[in-house]
Write an enzyme that holds these catalytic residues in place. Sequence first.
Site, PDB file in Angstrom:
ATOM      1  N   GLY A  11      60.074 -40.034 -84.068  1.00  0.00           N
ATOM      2  CA  GLY A  11      59.999 -40.237 -82.924  1.00  0.00           C
ATOM      3  C   GLY A  11      61.174 -39.910 -82.184  1.00  0.00           C
ATOM      4  O   GLY A  11      62.035 -40.230 -81.498  1.00  0.00           O
ATOM      5  N   SER A  12      61.783 -39.053 -82.417  1.00  0.00           N
ATOM      6  CA  SER A  12      62.756 -37.431 -82.013  1.00  0.00           C
ATOM      7  C   SER A  12      62.576 -37.607 -80.435  1.00  0.00           C
ATOM      8  O   SER A  12      63.302 -37.523 -79.256  1.00  0.00           O
ATOM      9  CB  SER A  12      62.412 -36.199 -82.466  1.00  0.00           C
ATOM     10  OG  SER A  12      62.143 -35.142 -82.527  1.00  0.00           O
ATOM     11  N   LEU A  84      49.068 -39.652 -83.876  1.00  0.00           N
ATOM     12  CA  LEU A  84      48.777 -39.182 -84.341  1.00  0.00           C
ATOM     13  C   LEU A  84      46.839 -39.514 -84.313  1.00  0.00           C
ATOM     14  O   LEU A  84      46.215 -39.234 -85.100  1.00  0.00           O
ATOM     15  CB  LEU A  84      48.887 -38.791 -86.285  1.00  0.00           C
ATOM     16  CG  LEU A  84      50.254 -37.898 -85.783  1.00  0.00           C
ATOM     17  CD1 LEU A  84      50.571 -38.026 -87.794  1.00  0.00           C
ATOM     18  CD2 LEU A  84      50.411 -36.705 -85.396  1.00  0.00           C
ATOM     19  N   ASN A 101      50.071 -36.325 -73.078  1.00  0.00           N
ATOM     20  CA  ASN A 101      49.938 -35.406 -74.922  1.00  0.00           C
ATOM     21  C   ASN A 101      50.940 -34.866 -74.937  1.00  0.00           C
ATOM     22  O   ASN A 101      50.658 -33.715 -74.218  1.00  0.00           O
ATOM     23  CB  ASN A 101      48.988 -35.990 -75.559  1.00  0.00           C
ATOM     24  CG  ASN A 101      48.771 -35.212 -77.045  1.00  0.00           C
ATOM     25  OD1 ASN A 101      49.934 -35.952 -77.621  1.00  0.00           O
ATOM     26  ND2 ASN A 101      48.350 -34.525 -77.618  1.00  0.00           N
ATOM     27  N   HIS A 103      51.827 -31.611 -77.186  1.00  0.00           N
ATOM     28  CA  HIS A 103      50.937 -30.953 -78.528  1.00  0.00           C
ATOM     29  C   HIS A 103      51.644 -29.943 -79.363  1.00  0.00           C
ATOM     30  O   HIS A 103      52.501 -29.009 -78.078  1.00  0.00           O
ATOM     31  CB  HIS A 103      49.223 -30.704 -77.856  1.00  0.00           C
ATOM     32  CG  HIS A 103      49.268 -29.502 -79.343  1.00  0.00           C
ATOM     33  ND1 HIS A 103      48.482 -30.452 -80.145  1.00  0.00           N
ATOM     34  CD2 HIS A 103      49.256 -28.083 -79.639  1.00  0.00           C
ATOM     35  CE1 HIS A 103      47.820 -29.785 -80.966  1.00  0.00           C
ATOM     36  NE2 HIS A 103      48.049 -28.603 -80.749  1.00  0.00           N
ATOM     37  N   ASP A 144      42.864 -32.406 -76.559  1.00  0.00           N
ATOM     38  CA  ASP A 144      44.020 -31.326 -76.580  1.00  0.00           C
ATOM     39  C   ASP A 144      43.429 -30.456 -75.644  1.00  0.00           C
ATOM     40  O   ASP A 144      43.396 -29.773 -75.155  1.00  0.00           O
ATOM     41  CB  ASP A 144      43.997 -30.804 -77.550  1.00  0.00           C
ATOM     42  CG  ASP A 144      45.060 -30.868 -79.098  1.00  0.00           C
ATOM     43  OD1 ASP A 144      45.737 -32.421 -78.816  1.00  0.00           O
ATOM     44  OD2 ASP A 144      45.030 -30.827 -79.561  1.00  0.00           O
TER      45      ASP A 144
HETATM   46  C1  GRF Z   1      56.007 -33.514 -82.291  1.00  0.00           C
HETATM   47  O1  GRF Z   1      55.961 -32.102 -83.367  1.00  0.00           O
HETATM   48  C2  GRF Z   1      54.625 -33.199 -81.770  1.00  0.00           C
HETATM   49  O2  GRF Z   1      54.842 -32.389 -81.045  1.00  0.00           O
HETATM   50  C3  GRF Z   1      52.932 -33.545 -82.332  1.00  0.00           C
HETATM   51  O3  GRF Z   1      54.541 -34.655 -83.106  1.00  0.00           O
HETATM   52  C4  GRF Z   1      56.264 -34.422 -83.691  1.00  0.00           C
HETATM   53  C5  GRF Z   1      56.690 -35.544 -83.204  1.00  0.00           C
HETATM   54  O4  GRF Z   1      57.916 -35.411 -83.456  1.00  0.00           O
HETATM   55  N1  GRF Z   1      52.579 -33.906 -81.329  1.00  0.00           N
HETATM   56  P1  GRF Z   1      58.414 -36.906 -82.742  1.00  0.00           P
HETATM   57  O5  GRF Z   1      57.988 -38.033 -83.564  1.00  0.00           O
HETATM   58  O6  GRF Z   1      58.604 -36.761 -81.587  1.00  0.00           O
HETATM   59  O7  GRF Z   1      59.735 -36.184 -83.389  1.00  0.00           O
END
Ligand code: GRF
Length: 192
Positions: A11-12, A84, A101, A103, A144
């Site tokens: 969740g960064s 996911l 989304n 990616h 995608d």
């Molecule tokens: C990111 O790298 C995004 O591209 C992918 O999952 C990761 C999510 O990172 N789909 P975070 O959970 O927001 O840290």
Amino acid sequence: MKVAVFVSGNGSNLQIIIDSIENGGLEDVTIQTVIADCVCYGLERAQKHNILSYQFSRKDKMMFQQIDDLLSSEVDFIVLAGFLSIIPEDFCQKWHKKIINLHPSLLPKYGGMGMYGDRVHQAVLDNQEKESGATIHFVTGAVDKGAIIVQKSCQIDENETLESLKKKVQKIEHMIIIEAIKKLKERSKVKK
Ligand code: GRF
């Protein structure tokens, strides 16, 4: 503008959105709800900031129906930030041009079913690409493949590793997620 953020992991990106709202970098945007399809740290981040959050199980066949019931009249846009689960066709149609989304590659390269997380970066390195990056796009039934909203690239160095590339791409994600939300806001202003 009210958004729901969907997460499955750390969740960064959610945190960056929360921080940008709190520090005034993202005006007139509210996170109405955070939705997770598993137990994850993203949920804790939401709770720490008193954001309403719901945890589902990605195995639950009714998950998207329940999410739709929860969000229908509540939010303008859905932001998939490291979510996911594959979004079913009927949900995509109902929320047409309202789901974005994130990616971790320069789409249309290295996208599609099964291309997520480290697999993307590994494939990029295996193919000795000179650059990679991240993309924010609208979500359609074709994984995608929806229209691109923002994309930003980075160079791949000679001794690049999976970890170093991941870090570089994540930095880009954190910038373009905010840029994309700002674009949605402008778009929705024009439409009103
Ligand atoms: C990111 O790298 C995004 O591209 C992918 O999952 C990761 C999510 O990172 N789909 P975070 O959970 O927001 O840290």
